[in-house]
Design an enzyme around this catalytic site. Structure first.
Site, PDB file in Angstrom:
ATOM      1  N   HIS A 262      33.397  34.997  31.623  1.00  0.00           N
ATOM      2  CA  HIS A 262      34.617  35.755  31.518  1.00  0.00           C
ATOM      3  C   HIS A 262      34.684  36.611  30.192  1.00  0.00           C
ATOM      4  O   HIS A 262      34.821  35.612  29.216  1.00  0.00           O
ATOM      5  CB  HIS A 262      35.952  34.904  31.919  1.00  0.00           C
ATOM      6  CG  HIS A 262      35.831  33.954  33.076  1.00  0.00           C
ATOM      7  ND1 HIS A 262      36.576  33.075  33.056  1.00  0.00           N
ATOM      8  CD2 HIS A 262      35.176  34.326  34.150  1.00  0.00           C
ATOM      9  CE1 HIS A 262      36.382  32.336  34.396  1.00  0.00           C
ATOM     10  NE2 HIS A 262      35.409  33.318  34.933  1.00  0.00           N
ATOM     11  N   GLN A 263      34.498  37.655  30.208  1.00  0.00           N
ATOM     12  CA  GLN A 263      34.900  38.639  28.744  1.00  0.00           C
ATOM     13  C   GLN A 263      36.162  39.386  28.850  1.00  0.00           C
ATOM     14  O   GLN A 263      36.108  40.217  29.938  1.00  0.00           O
ATOM     15  CB  GLN A 263      33.529  39.201  28.669  1.00  0.00           C
ATOM     16  CG  GLN A 263      32.264  38.522  28.504  1.00  0.00           C
ATOM     17  CD  GLN A 263      31.549  38.285  29.778  1.00  0.00           C
ATOM     18  OE1 GLN A 263      31.662  39.252  30.579  1.00  0.00           O
ATOM     19  NE2 GLN A 263      31.075  37.045  30.028  1.00  0.00           N
TER      20      GLN A 263
END
Length: 748
Positions: A679-680
């Site tokens: 998850h960025q």
């Protein structure tokens, strides 16, 4: 059975491919010889007295040609250039006797003339000792550790990923890894339904196009295109251009197209459907993930997983579909002063999103790993919850990270993009945006100095030589948190928030081994829904918080990332692979990073992040022990593990006291590990002023009128849970505002 196998082969791009030409790694014969011996040390052949059932694996070695050339090719293609240079130098030095003495010390000395042996002449036990020593080096000796990590990872990663023309690998069969028909057998769709391509009416795949055909293909889809031979470009006109087709881009494209706008979606990846997915770990990763799923931070500490195909991350995510937590919305609406996060508008958007992607709240049957998590929590008196998923309640796909072969996961390629093409949108695959086209803003009603009038793009991997200039009234960047900032910066935008504040949701993993005999848990680690359960750890005494869930980790990744202490130990780990349950600890990070250029990501965890991860790792190990694991461990470089049989509470606590969130491969300490991020977020965040964010509350650039962002980079901070619903809901709100702002203007 043969019919099933044929159907499971998948798209040619998602299968192992025979090399049709020579190698481009540039290693000299002497370097290849040194690398071959290192590979063989990591995975040596053993005596043929091993039990017959796994003989094909135990006697397997990494020395057969062209194994070493393939490993070298992967290293050069995917490794960081600085690390590859270090590796080349060390391999060259090892090809000489006195070079080996310099790098390996007294272990290369011999009683007989010439008294000093080359690395390739050393016995296996000494080579293993040398590699273990290299793994512990830091400071000015760090190049040894880097060499160890590069060679170890790619040797084992390739060994457990290679397949023959029948998609077979004896090593995978020996460890009991079999995916033939795993998901498709439970799918009631006909073969004709499986082959259906939901986006067919709106998609143009440039890998099948050329300069001769592309204009006709665009025209047939209703796109205005003109060939400009003078500038060597195709000039395309539309109402809105969306860069990226993932969570944000898919939603934005659908909303804009439904409003009657002519929408063009640019996607640098390719389009695959359920029938195309092979389930093969590495070929799928190389095609469906950014940089083949092998992207790391500059220091090598984090492995970063981000989708790179039509559907973006939604094509490969693990189905978790969690609404934005209330406390996060309050923080964003009050602390960051982004008011719409606290509005009914946002709540309604989440409702619309969860309905459209078919979120279910229950799981009919939990897979092996989730059974372990639930039982361990139950025995410890810990609360465990079901995880909502964008798939049916009976969805039992353990390989969705390589594309859902059952076609039951509702990514944007199955939902929002279908809505978009049904309303006239066109999706161009194999097209990479190079920069936004910015001009001086002459509008007296807008303080922004620039105006975005479209995108300059190029074809990747196809036969189209000309560039593309897409002229549009509205431009939406949905390239993701790792690519939107470099795209904006390369376009000349200078807001200091662009590329900063990157959040990663740092993850560290633990494992527990559960022999199948007399076990209360059924199945293999790669069977069943990937994430169907979650434990929210909240230690009121220490203030530490983390979430515990289960990952997908294929055999090649498992082998490459597992601690290595010897060849036999590695093979023993792999024999146990199918019954090794993994739990990971994920934290809502306070630390942050930067991404100013493609594939150049830096990141720093805070002390609190590390404390949270440490507490999460310990809790995960306790859960595995409580569930009945006979052995548990972490991914620390020295192979940290504990036998659980008849373990006392004191002994277990003594072991847990040694568990910590150690640094990455570049750390100064003796021990290190690999962190993960799927998850960025936050690298182009919204702010109420240009000082606080790169975008305003409407998702529009503070510097360029008509340039909007709809992806995870827009979020003010980390979400703390899977951000897919948050990104889609935010994109829903922003794209709705774009429509409102254009409703009185004339379309192209």
């Amino acid at each position: 059975m043969e019919d099933v196998r044929r159907r499971n082969r998948g798209h040619p791009l998602l299968r192992s491919k025979k090399r049709g030409e020579g190698y481009n790694h540039g290693f000299s014969p002497s370097q290849i010889q040194s690398l071959a011996v290192i590979c063989q040390t990591f995975l040596p052949p053993e005596t043929t007295s091993e039990q017959q059932a796994v003989n094909s694996f135990h006697v397997a070695s990494s020395t057969q040609p062209p194994f070493t050339d393939e490993v070298a090719e992967m290293i050069v293609k995917n490794g960081r250039s600085e690390a590859v240079k270090v590796l080349r130098i060390i391999l060259m030095i090892l090809s000489f006797r006195f070079g080996t003495l310099l790098l390996c010390g007294s272990l290369c000395l011999d009683k007989s003339w010439p008294f000093v042996l080359k690395f390739s002449q050393l016995p296996l036990d000494k080579r293993e000792a040398i590699l273990r020593n290299w793994s512990r080096q830091s400071g000015f000796l760090l190049p040894f550790r880097i060499t160890f990590f590069l060679a170890k990872f790619y040797t084992l990663f390739y060994f457990f990923s290679q397949t023959d023309e029948n998609l077979k690998n004896p090593a995978l069969e020996a460890i009991g890894y079999c995916i033939d028909g795993t998901e498709r057998s439970s799918n009631k769709k006909s073969e004709a339904d499986e082959k259906r391509r939901p986006l067919e009416k709106g998609i143009i795949e440039t890998m099948h196009e050329s300069d001769v055909t592309i204009t006709q293909s665009l025209t047939e889809k209703g796109v205005h295109v003109a060939r400009d031979d003078g500038d060597n470009v195709y000039r395309i006109r539309c109402d809105a251009v969306v860069v990226g087709s993932g969570s944000g881009g898919g939603v934005a494209a659908a909303n804009l197209a439904k409003a009657g706008l002519k929408v063009l979606v640019l996607e640098k990846g390719n389009y695959f459907t359920a029938h195309d997915y092979s389930g093969l770990e590495v070929p799928s990763m190389l095609e469906l993930y950014e940089k083949g799923g092998l992207l790391t931070t500059v220091d090598g500490k984090f492995m970063l997983l981000a989708g790179s195909a039509v559907g973006g991350g939604t094509a490969v995510n693990w189905s978790a579909s969690i609404r934005t937590p209330d406390h996060v919305l309050q923080e964003w609406s009050e602390g960051s002063k982004i008011k719409f996060f606290g509005s009914q508008e946002y709540q309604s958007a989440m409702d619309e999103v969860t309905i459209r992607i078919g979120v279910t709240e229950r799981c009919v049957k939990h897979g092996f790993q989730n059974q372990v998590l639930r039982k361990g929590c139950e025995r410890l008196g810990l609360q465990v919850e079901s995880v909502p998923r964008n798939s049916p309640e009976d969805h039992y796909c353990g390989l969705c990270g390589y594309g859902c072969r059952a076609g039951a996961k509702n990514g944007t390629d199955q939902t929002w993009l279908v809505d978009a093409v049904e309303n006239g949108a066109v999706i161009l695959t194999g097209i990479k945006a190079e920069r936004f086209v910015l001009v001086d803003n002459t509008s007296s009603s807008n303080e922004r100095k620039k105006r975005c009038v479209g995108v300059f793009a190029s074809s990747v991997g196809g036969k189209i030589g000309k560039k593309f200039i897409i002229e549009a009234r509205v431009t939406v960047s949905s390239a993701g948190s790792l690519l939107t900032p470099p795209l904006m910066l390369s376009s000349g935008l200078k807001n200091p928030n662009i590329g900063r504040n990157l959040k990663l949701h740092p993850v560290l993993m633990t494992w527990g081994y559960f022999p199948e005999k007399d076990s209360e848990f059924s199945g293999k680690m790669y069977e069943g829904g990937i994430i169907t359960s979650v434990h929210h750890m909240n230690d009121t005494e220490s203030g530490c918080k983390a979430i515990l869930e289960n990952p997908l980790i294929g055999p090649a990744s498992y082998a490459g990332l597992s601690p290595w202490v010897s060849g036999p130990d590695l093979k023993e780990r792999m024999i146990k692979y199918g019954r090794t349950a993994h739990l990971f600890a994920l934290v809502r990070d306070l630390g942050s990073g930067e991404v100013m250029m493609e594939n150049e990501v830096t990141y720093r965890t805070t002390k609190k992040d590390r404390e949270n991860l440490r507490a999460g790792l310990r809790q995960a190990l306790r859960v595995s022990v409580a569930a009945g694991a006979v052995e548990v461990g972490t991914y620390r470089s020295d192979g940290q593990k504990m036998k659980c049989e008849a373990i006392t509470k004191e002994a277990m606590e003594e072991f847990l006291d040694e568990v910590d969130a150690v640094g990455g491969v570049g750390t100064k300490g003796e021990y290190w590990t690999t962190y993960f991020s799927a998850h960025q977020m936050g690298s182009c965040r919204m702010g109420v002023t240009a000082e606080e964010g790169a975008l305003d509350e409407n998702g529009e650039s503070w510097e360029a009128e008509g340039l909007f962002v709809c992806d995870g980079s827009i979020l003010p901070s980390a979400v703390g849970v899977n951000p897919m619903i948050t990104i889609q809901s935010t994109a829903y709100c922003i794209s709705s505002k774009i429509v409102d702002s254009l409703q009185n203007k004339t379309k192209v």
